[in-house]
Design a protein around this motif. Structure first.
Motif, mmCIF file in Angstrom:
data_model
loop_
_atom_site.group_PDB
_atom_site.id
_atom_site.type_symbol
_atom_site.label_atom_id
_atom_site.label_comp_id
_atom_site.label_asym_id
_atom_site.label_seq_id
_atom_site.Cartn_x
_atom_site.Cartn_y
_atom_site.Cartn_z
ATOM 1 N N ARG A 1 2.233 41.177 -63.279
ATOM 2 C CA ARG A 1 3.367 40.296 -63.564
ATOM 3 C C ARG A 1 2.908 38.859 -63.773
ATOM 4 O O ARG A 1 3.401 38.161 -64.665
ATOM 5 N N ILE B 1 0.520 45.278 -58.953
ATOM 6 C CA ILE B 1 1.744 45.076 -59.744
ATOM 7 C C ILE B 1 2.046 43.583 -59.864
ATOM 8 O O ILE B 1 2.422 43.085 -60.931
ATOM 9 N N LEU B 2 1.851 42.872 -58.743
ATOM 10 C CA LEU B 2 2.070 41.422 -58.769
ATOM 11 C C LEU B 2 1.106 40.745 -59.732
ATOM 12 O O LEU B 2 1.482 39.827 -60.472
ATOM 13 N N ASN C 1 -7.945 42.297 -52.340
ATOM 14 C CA ASN C 1 -7.752 43.680 -51.891
ATOM 15 C C ASN C 1 -8.718 44.027 -50.761
ATOM 16 O O ASN C 1 -8.350 44.663 -49.774
ATOM 17 N N ASP D 1 -1.092 50.662 -49.916
ATOM 18 C CA ASP D 1 0.250 50.232 -50.338
ATOM 19 C C ASP D 1 0.255 48.747 -50.692
ATOM 20 O O ASP D 1 0.849 48.327 -51.696
ATOM 21 N N ILE D 2 -0.420 47.959 -49.852
ATOM 22 C CA ILE D 2 -0.507 46.520 -50.133
ATOM 23 C C ILE D 2 -1.276 46.287 -51.429
ATOM 24 O O ILE D 2 -0.922 45.428 -52.244
ATOM 25 N N SER D 3 -2.355 47.077 -51.625
ATOM 26 C CA SER D 3 -3.167 46.935 -52.839
ATOM 27 C C SER D 3 -2.341 47.244 -54.084
ATOM 28 O O SER D 3 -2.421 46.530 -55.093
ATOM 29 N N ASP D 4 -1.557 48.338 -54.015
ATOM 30 C CA ASP D 4 -0.719 48.693 -55.167
ATOM 31 C C ASP D 4 0.286 47.597 -55.473
ATOM 32 O O ASP D 4 0.516 47.230 -56.637
ATOM 33 N N THR D 5 0.893 47.096 -54.419
ATOM 34 C CA THR D 5 1.865 46.015 -54.606
ATOM 35 C C THR D 5 1.194 44.777 -55.200
ATOM 36 O O THR D 5 1.742 44.116 -56.087
ATOM 37 N N SER D 6 -0.024 44.491 -54.719
ATOM 38 C CA SER D 6 -0.757 43.330 -55.227
ATOM 39 C C SER D 6 -1.104 43.497 -56.700
ATOM 40 O O SER D 6 -1.055 42.542 -57.478
#
Length: 647
Positions: free
Chosen positions: A310, A306-307, A43, A299-304
């Motif tokens: 998973r 969530i990834l 991040n 936005d990239i951090s949030d997506t990361s």
């Protein structure tokens, strides 16, 4: 492998279920901690990367906007410089005639000027608005009457959208400046081209040499946009990062330097890039909100994140699956022998349905075994020496054209590290007559430290016929393609092929140390040839020029005809500028040819405009634009000469 799986099963069976569960939990916890640490590190690096990329993007966008502004101002100058050819007379007494004013009115209406006028050496002026006055702008007076262009700072008209700048060019007669042609042009007309820039958050502001705003952005992201009359007043309101100050920025601008800085204003921040426009010490400032960069990183951090969740869930699932199958592995081992029997039976059935021949090489025993339904017991074994190149050649088991390829393949068998998935096409007499086979070494493995190799002889007879037909069609297509690239009259490359090949070469050499010379060659008096001697004679002249250029330049240089009497040559990999100067001089000399026909004599020569890559551009269009400007200078002056573009 079987023994390894059996031992692993015995070890697993001794572990109690509770210990297995604890071990699984510890592994999951360790993996989760490592994943979290990786996420925070990732991040942080993402944020810095986004910031750097956006700052670089801001600089690139600033350069792009600068090019747009310079192009627009250059177009205004070019229009005015070409306008003087419409003047009825160069007599200073006739400069202010009504017919001249009519011509200037047409230019004003056609090209969107607000005013077009003429000023003589005494400062007397007359313009399309029927006003006469003596200018007080001494810089304009001094520059113009020494033969230089002039562009003014902002001219305030008192109307909010009527901010003007003044363009002026000298009118020369017999190498003497007799007057100046000037025009007023709305700044808004130039700036409207910025609307084509690919950004909805960046904004642009242009200042003149005094720091006065030539353009003031109406973007919702612009700060202090209504309260400051000049940029120096506005810059005093901000807090700067990296030890930057308004005085340092002002000093940088006074030296004509480019740069960037970061500031904050209240709870907002901006990344700013500035660079000179190359016109009267004007500068362009490009800014991007810091929030947009931070939002992108978030936005990239949030997506990361969530990834990451998973991945943790997937890891947990995988560990559970592994745990489950560790309990089932013993049952799998019991079934393995039965499965191997089935696979062996399937292998025999496949061999009966194919012409391909698998083979196994045992280097320890120096044997090779081929498997085929054509053999009585489904297989046939030979010693390695029996299939060596010399023996196969002596017994005519291999065609002459395949002998060297087979030698290379045979040598691969004895290398410690083989190039597997290596395929060789061979013409062999294996199952009766000669047949084309594609021989492929697929893999190697060790059994008790003894090396084995697996490969296949794939029947390639039908494919060989198809390959020959494809090759024939490719050759036909290549011949047609080469014909379509040539100009029908001269045999040189046509416009499309010329542009494509030059762009491709420039792309491949953009990081090369050598220069590439771009020449536009335009014939002088060629129109007289067509008008007085006919177009057939004109075609003969073009063919003569093409012949001279083809023999003068190297085979790897790119020579083409753009159309009419205009030729282009890209001279590859020049060591220095002197080399192209020498070539251009020789071309001028060789293309000065006199043609005679029925008592009429006309001498044709060449005007040459030159630009250099990568100094003046890295694409066909960029180099053409610079070379064309140089060509225009030659045409206007001496002709039968050359000129290298000077930026």
């Amino acid at each position: 492998m079987d023994q390894y799986l059996t031992n692993h099963l015995k070890l697993s069976s001794k572990l109690k279920p509770r210990k297995v569960d604890i071990l699984l939990f510890l592994l999951v916890a360790l993996a989760s901690c490592l994943a979290l640490l990786s996420f925070f590190s990732f991040n942080k690096s993402i944020y810095h990367s986004v910031v750097l990329q956006n700052r670089q993007y801001t600089k690139q966008l600033s350069s792009y906007a600068t090019q747009i502004f310079q192009t627009q101002t250059e177009q205004r100058f070019t229009i005015l410089e070409n306008t003087d050819i419409f003047l009825d007379s160069y007599d200073t007494k006739q400069l202010f005639s009504s017919s001249t004013m009519k011509q200037l009115t047409k230019i004003k209406d056609k090209y969107g000027f607000s005013l077009v006028g003429i000023m003589d050496q005494d400062g007397n002026t007359k313009n399309t608005n029927s006003l006469s006055s003596i200018t007080s702008d001494m810089q304009l007076f001094n520059q113009i009457f020494t033969g230089e262009r002039y562009i003014s700072d902002v001219i305030e008209t008192g109307v909010s959208d009527e901010t003007m700048i003044l363009f002026a060019v000298p009118i020369e007669h017999e190498d003497t400046v007799i007057a100046t042609l000037y025009a007023h042009y709305k700044v808004a007309n130039i700036v409207e081209h910025f609307n084509t820039l690919p950004s909805d958050i960046n904004y642009f502001q242009i200042i003149d040499s005094n720091g006065t705003y030539i353009t003031r952005s109406s973007s919702s992201h612009a700060l202090a946009k209504t309260s400051s009359s000049s940029i120096w007043e506005e810059l005093q309101k901000y807090n700067y990062h990296d030890l930057t100050s308004p005085s340092q920025i002002k000093n940088s601008l006074s030296k004509g330097e480019s740069g960037s800085f970061v500031f904050s204003y209240g709870d907002e921040g901006r990344f700013v890039s500035y660079q000179p426009l190359g016109i009267s010490n004007w500068y362009l400032f490009c800014a991007v909100p810091e929030k947009s960069i931070a939002q992108h990183a978030d936005d990239i951090s949030d997506t990361s994140f969530i990834l990451l969740l998973r991945i943790v869930l997937y890891l947990l699932f995988i560990f559970l699956v592994i745990f489950y199958y560790m309990r089932r592995i013993y049952q799998v081992i019991q079934l393995k022998n039965e499965e191997l029997k089935v696979y062996n039976h399937m292998f025999q059935l496949v061999l009966q349905k194919t012409n391909d021949v698998p083979f196994l090489i045992d280097l320890a025993k120096q044997q090779i075994t081929f498997y085929s339904s054509s053999f009585p017991d489904g297989q046939r074994t030979y010693s390695i020496k029996q299939v060596c190149p010399e023996n196969l050649k002596a017994k005519n088991y291999i065609a002459k054209e395949s002998y060297e390829d087979y030698q290379k393949l045979y040598q691969l068998l004895f290398f410690e590290k083989n190039d597997f998935n290596h395929s060789t096409l061979l013409h062999l007499k294996l199952l009766g007559g000669y047949t084309w086979f594609q021989v492929t070494l697929l893999a190697s493995y060790y059994k008790q430290s003894k090396k084995h190799m697996i490969g296949v002889l794939e029947n390639y007879e039908e494919q060989k016929i198809k390959d020959l037909e494809i090759e024939r069609r490719k050759q036909e297509s290549l011949n047609l393609s080469q014909k379509s690239e040539r100009d029908f009259l001269t045999g040189l490359f046509n416009r499309e092929a010329l542009q494509s090949k030059i762009n491709e070469h420039l792309r491949l050499t953009q990081y090369s140390k050598e220069m590439q010379g771009f020449c536009i060659i335009d014939l002088d008096h060629f129109k007289d040839i067509n008008d007085k001697m006919g177009h057939m004679k004109g075609d003969e002249v073009l063919q003569d020029v093409a012949h001279i250029l083809s023999h003068k330049f190297r085979k790897n240089d790119i020579i083409g005809r753009l159309g009419g009497d205009e030729f282009v040559v890209l001279i590859k990999d020049l060591s220095d500028v002197d080399e192209i100067i020498k070539l251009a001089s020789e071309i001028n000399e060789q293309l000065q040819i006199t043609y005679e026909n029925e008592g009429c004599s006309i001498t044709v020569s060449a005007s040459i405009g030159i630009s250099l890559a990568p100094k003046h551009g890295t694409t066909f269009d960029e180099l053409y634009e610079k070379a064309d400007l140089s060509l225009y200078d030659v045409k206007r002056s001496t002709k039968n000469s050359f000129r290298i573009y000077k930026s």
